[in-house]
Design an enzyme around this catalytic site. Sequence first.
Site, PDB file in Angstrom:
ATOM      1  N   GLN A 249      18.959  29.614  -6.743  1.00 57.13           N
ATOM      2  CA  GLN A 249      18.917  29.322  -8.047  1.00 57.13           C
ATOM      3  C   GLN A 249      19.589  28.158  -8.570  1.00 57.13           C
ATOM      4  O   GLN A 249      20.437  27.648  -7.983  1.00 57.13           O
ATOM      5  CB  GLN A 249      19.331  30.807  -8.746  1.00 57.13           C
ATOM      6  N   ASP A 303      28.790  37.264 -11.348  1.00 57.52           N
ATOM      7  CA  ASP A 303      29.702  36.432 -11.951  1.00 57.52           C
ATOM      8  C   ASP A 303      30.909  37.625 -11.937  1.00 57.52           C
ATOM      9  O   ASP A 303      32.210  37.209 -12.436  1.00 57.52           O
ATOM     10  CB  ASP A 303      29.409  36.553 -13.282  1.00 57.52           C
ATOM     11  N   ASP A 323      25.628  40.438  -3.675  1.00 56.31           N
ATOM     12  CA  ASP A 323      24.816  39.433  -4.461  1.00 56.31           C
ATOM     13  C   ASP A 323      24.479  38.142  -3.227  1.00 56.31           C
ATOM     14  O   ASP A 323      24.886  38.063  -2.363  1.00 56.31           O
ATOM     15  CB  ASP A 323      25.801  38.688  -5.512  1.00 56.31           C
ATOM     16  N   ASP A 357      20.715  39.828   0.898  1.00 55.51           N
ATOM     17  CA  ASP A 357      19.698  40.494   0.087  1.00 55.51           C
ATOM     18  C   ASP A 357      19.744  41.751  -0.220  1.00 55.51           C
ATOM     19  O   ASP A 357      20.206  42.506   0.742  1.00 55.51           O
ATOM     20  CB  ASP A 357      18.239  40.162   0.912  1.00 55.51           C
ATOM     21  N   ALA A 358      19.876  42.148  -1.715  1.00 54.43           N
ATOM     22  CA  ALA A 358      20.031  43.668  -1.813  1.00 54.43           C
ATOM     23  C   ALA A 358      19.278  44.540  -1.326  1.00 54.43           C
ATOM     24  O   ALA A 358      19.633  45.727  -0.879  1.00 54.43           O
ATOM     25  CB  ALA A 358      20.088  43.433  -3.290  1.00 54.43           C
ATOM     26  N   ASP A 375      22.807  45.580 -11.368  1.00 56.28           N
ATOM     27  CA  ASP A 375      22.619  44.625 -12.357  1.00 56.28           C
ATOM     28  C   ASP A 375      21.891  43.230 -11.913  1.00 56.28           C
ATOM     29  O   ASP A 375      22.440  42.084 -11.718  1.00 56.28           O
ATOM     30  CB  ASP A 375      24.149  43.968 -12.873  1.00 56.28           C
TER      31      ASP A 375
END
Lengths: 514, 546
Positions: A249, A303, A323, A357-358, A375
């Site tokens: 990203q 974050d 994450d 990877d979740a 989230d």
Amino acid sequence: MEKLSSRSENKTGIVSHILLLLSVFVIATCGLIYELIAGTLASYLLGDSITQFSTIIGTYLFAMGIGSWFSKYLDGNLLKWFIRIEILVGLVGGCSAPVLFAIFEHVESFRLILYAFVGMTGVLVGLEIPLLMRILKNNFEFKDLVSNIFTFDYIGGLLASLIFPLVLVPYMGLIRTSLFFGLMNIVVALLLLYKFKETRGYRRHFLVIIIISILVFIVGFAYAERIMAYSESMTFQDKVIYSKSTVYQRIVITKNNRELRLFLNGNLQFSSADEYRYHEALIHPAMQALPHARNAMVLGGGDGLAVRELLKYPQLQSIKLIDLDPGMTSLFTHNQMLAQLNNHSLSSPRVKVINTDAYNWVRNDTTRYDCIIIDFPDPGNYSVGKLYTNSFYKEIYRLLSDDGVVVVQSTSPYIGRRSFWCIDHTIASVGFLTMPYHTYVPSFGEWGYVMATKNHSWRNDGELPEGLRYINAATIRDMMFFPPDMCEVTTDINRLNNQVLVHYFETDWGPYAH
Amino acid sequence: MHTDPIYNRRLFFKKVLAGSGLLAAGMYTACKPRNPLGHIKGSIIGANSQVGHLVRNMASLPAPSRQVTTDVLIIGSGISGLSAKRWLHNHGMNNVMLVEMDDHFGGNAHHGKNEVSAYPWGAHYIPVPDIRNTELLDFLKEINVITAFDASGLPVYNEYYLCMDPEERLFINGLWQEGIVPEAGVPADEKEQFKRFSALVDHYKSAIGTDGKDAFVIPLDNSSADEEFRKLDTISFRQYLLEQGYNSKYLIWYLEYGCKDDYGCNLDNTSAWAGFHYFASRKGKGSNCTSSGVITWPEGNGFLMENLKKLAGDNIISLQLAYDIQESENGVIIKVYDVARKESYTINARKVLIASPQYVNKHLLSAIAAPDRLKAFNDFHYAPWMIANITLKHMPQQRGFPLCWDNVIYGTPSVGYVDANHQDLKNSMKRVLTFYLPLVNDDPDAARRKAHVTPYEHWLEIIAGEMEHAHPGITECIEHADIWVWGHGMIAPRPGFIWGQSRKTVKEPINKKIFFAHTDLSGISIFEEAFYQGIRAAKEISNQSV
Ligand SMILES: Cc1cc2nc3c(=O)[nH]c(=O)nc-3n(C[C@H](O)[C@H](O)[C@H](O)COP(=O)(O)OP(=O)(O)OC[C@H]3O[C@@H](n4cnc5c(N)ncnc54)[C@H](O)[C@@H]3O)c2cc1C
């Protein structure tokens, strides 16, 4: 061509004067435009427009001074010098915006390059007028010369300063403007080359260079969008203080006096001014009900802000953060300013960061968790949509301890009403009891969450940590109330083989997309 | 500072010249012709036709040097051979041996894997099955493709295996649209023809013949013998459409695409019956999917194949080429060539199940087959295929509907590509795309010969040409491409073949000793038929054994 110029031999004098004065006008416009471009670009990219503008203007004027001083060392064929300089100004000035945009993300010392460009353009522009005055000095009386040249110079300046903000920036954009005026300088060179027969001796050489430059500009013009896409910094209101493309990203952080904002792929993730509302609402309704919770897992949320809230519960011995993007978690671990924001949560000995990877993680994990916080970004595309399917929640069900609580960030129940309830229904479809709730986060609007448990053990009477700014028992109770414009609607279940949520989300948010 | 103006000017000039020279050089390198496919690694890896061709050339093989005995021998580890082995294994017949000539198992359900994804080399999906196909449902339940049955008895499919959304898209009139039925830019009157055709398919889906059987069903042998439907087998699909006044170019394209996709044939070489079978036999039901649902895995039907093999017991051996079959007094003698050891041996079996295709059997049985069987072999025609597995750094940015499982490009020779990563839940930029090109030709032998001599670079040009059309700039993203040519990929359901005599003739066991199972015995190539043929033959063997 040959004939034409000889036939108009007697008129040549006047024509060439007009031509030269026209050049003054064009070069004056171009000169000021370059300065404005540099100033605007600097304030876009570096923020703080007052400082940027005044230092850029100062540097530019100073460089012009150097150019003017240097002009006395140019001797011999002045017209030839002038054409040469026109070409150079065109190239340097014209390429300034595209080059600066393209390199902004990729170089350490952007400022140095920016000022080098400004300096170079300034020097070259500074050479122009003195040279021109010397070329014209035999054709005019001195007082006429000075008056003519400066009149055109200042009119050009006025024109530039008016069209720049009113026409050029809004309609052409900085890159095309820069290229366009570069082209203007080159066109001046081309005109002079053709109108003055004394240039005949060196026409060919210059023509080659001019044609190549024009080609470069045309190509640049055509690709302006691409260059722009290279640096989307302009889409942000505030000063961009950090931007980086990871494999997954694009992370951009902007700052103004009041707040810090994080954007992932251009979408706002949080504003430091009100993220506490979002994150307190995400964590505390669940955690206050889990005095015996030993371990928690956060999916997404690189974050570290959700983890920061979780760490307020001393009973939690281990927190896993899953994450995808190591670029993101390491930024929020090591960057001073950002780590301060999450209270160094990612460096806590109780926290383990796992970059993977979740979905894959959840499918293969066998740990039982007392609290799971989900989230993820909003379900705006099919690959994120998978993380909101019944199959995914089945895995979550398997991983949750019997008295555990799951919370899922579930987009806006106001704008994405069907999306929100689709998430709620999908979670319920795998056997969870769901408790949807929502809150107001000024920088997002109305925001929704779904809390889910396996039994009726959840209570709103647990102990909350000290120092919360938003959540208390009354807030928790109030958040569960859905006014009529957000209340439940019927939806399908989101499955891997229908991905209805992505479709709902598209239609819900469609009217809000630009 | 004082500089010599002349020197200065020269220097200036030189610099400008050097600069523009550099620029010109840059432009030249940017535009100069270079091999645009040079960066792509890979090779033609598949199609072990060499070993296969040894069957035609028995004389060149060494004489058998030892003997093996078994109760039943199965030749071929395709879906049909493995299904038979599993069935016999489940029914207490343990002295069964299976030989496979290749170095891997599975025949057309072969699959591969690289660091990006597993991928199919042939068969890649099955539609959600008819709930009356209980043998297939049992198998799917056994391997957790069906996880449960709901209250009304409908199978609940494992949602990791049901094809995930988005499923299909079509590149047409410059844009990717959702779904394969052409929509974008199709005139209203042509849409009308689509409607008419789909109403007809709906009719056939539920049509029942005078014998009380479904008009179209899987396994195909259970379909009604009613002349109303059977007569469709006597004409080509093209002729049928023409006669019925279907002339929309989009509809014709769509139906021909269907024939190519399922049978590797064009409209002329597909019987109208086969053409309808594809659409009208899909009556699957599931608790959590629609009747048009499909089941698929990154490795394609390799998943089903590996599971069949796991359930089929031991004694399944690769690199063993059966090359000759003779009857003995109380059994069958099969000559086998061990490809690795380069030696031959004989297997004495009480019974043999031949699960290899008829174009092979023609040679295997050349000594003992009756004339009518030998003649019938000539009616078996096969469509050749080229498959490429393409590894991409990433998909190029694109407008229109996003990447799907099945991606079809309107009006091109291929039938598009499947995203092998589609069923993989992991987020990955890198992708493997499986590109399917049926080598459609009225003369499949000619197409086959040509395919076998086509060099790698030429295949690449074909692939890149098509892919670039729908994805400008994709060639740059291709890192690797491997190619597989199936000389005899799929049996061609030509007019008259499915309900003709030849299929019946070759299916008949020989002297209760030699039995047959292969999807080509059904006249169409699909997993369900191969599975069915294998079990049918296994039952014949065990009945005879009692
Ligand atoms: C490109 C392609 C795509 C396809 N896609 C699909 C799909 O998506 N879905 C679907 O359902 N079906 C598909 N099929 C059809 C597929 O062929 C069937 O599903 C099924 O795999 C056929 O199995 P089989 O056992 O009948 O035959 P095969 O797969 O042909 O098996 C025969 C086996 O016998 C072996 N053999 C042959 N001769 C000898 C010998 N002399 N000695 C020893 N061993 C021998 C062969 O090596 C092979 O392993 C596809 C086929 C192709 C070619």
